[in-house]
Design a protein around this motif. Structure first.
Motif, short mmCIF file in Angstrom:
data_model
loop_
_atom_site.label_atom_id
_atom_site.label_comp_id
_atom_site.label_asym_id
_atom_site.label_seq_id
_atom_site.Cartn_x
_atom_site.Cartn_y
_atom_site.Cartn_z
N ALA A 98 -23.50 -25.84 -45.51
CA ALA A 98 -23.37 -25.89 -44.04
C ALA A 98 -23.35 -24.49 -43.44
O ALA A 98 -23.97 -24.23 -42.40
N THR A 99 -22.67 -23.56 -44.11
CA THR A 99 -22.61 -22.19 -43.62
C THR A 99 -23.98 -21.52 -43.67
O THR A 99 -24.39 -20.87 -42.70
N THR A 155 -26.92 -23.03 -43.63
CA THR A 155 -27.77 -23.68 -42.64
C THR A 155 -27.45 -23.17 -41.24
O THR A 155 -28.36 -22.89 -40.44
N GLY A 156 -26.18 -23.03 -40.93
CA GLY A 156 -25.79 -22.50 -39.62
C GLY A 156 -26.25 -21.07 -39.41
O GLY A 156 -26.78 -20.72 -38.34
N TYR A 157 -26.07 -20.24 -40.42
CA TYR A 157 -26.50 -18.84 -40.31
C TYR A 157 -28.01 -18.74 -40.12
O TYR A 157 -28.48 -18.01 -39.25
N GLY A 197 -29.97 -21.01 -38.96
CA GLY A 197 -30.31 -21.55 -37.65
C GLY A 197 -30.14 -20.53 -36.54
O GLY A 197 -31.00 -20.38 -35.68
N ILE A 198 -29.04 -19.82 -36.57
CA ILE A 198 -28.80 -18.76 -35.58
C ILE A 198 -29.84 -17.66 -35.73
O ILE A 198 -30.40 -17.17 -34.75
N SER A 214 -32.68 -16.59 -32.95
CA SER A 214 -32.53 -15.26 -32.37
C SER A 214 -33.80 -14.43 -32.52
O SER A 214 -34.09 -13.58 -31.69
N THR A 251 -37.82 -19.78 -43.70
CA THR A 251 -36.50 -20.41 -43.59
C THR A 251 -36.56 -21.88 -43.98
O THR A 251 -35.68 -22.39 -44.67
#
Length: 55
Positions: A12-13, A15-17, A19-20, A24, A34
């Protein structure tokens, strides 16, 4: 059981990173790389989760 929880949190971490990071820096090649990385990570997670010592 704890190793599966830690692996899910790490997934989850990551994937979140990513995604950001992707939103960006919107570059088409970054989307492809990615996506490829996430497919490999999810495959490895799925394989480790349901393997149960078969190999």
């Amino acid at each position: 059981m704890l190793d599966r929880i830690i692996a899910a949190a790490a997934l989850a971490t990551l994937t979140g990173y990513l995604g950001i990071f992707v939103f960006s820096v919107p570059r088409p090649a970054l989307f492809v790389v990615t996506g490829f990385v996430l497919v490999l990570v999810f495959y490895d997670f799925w394989d480790q989760l349901f393997r149960n010592g078969k190999r």
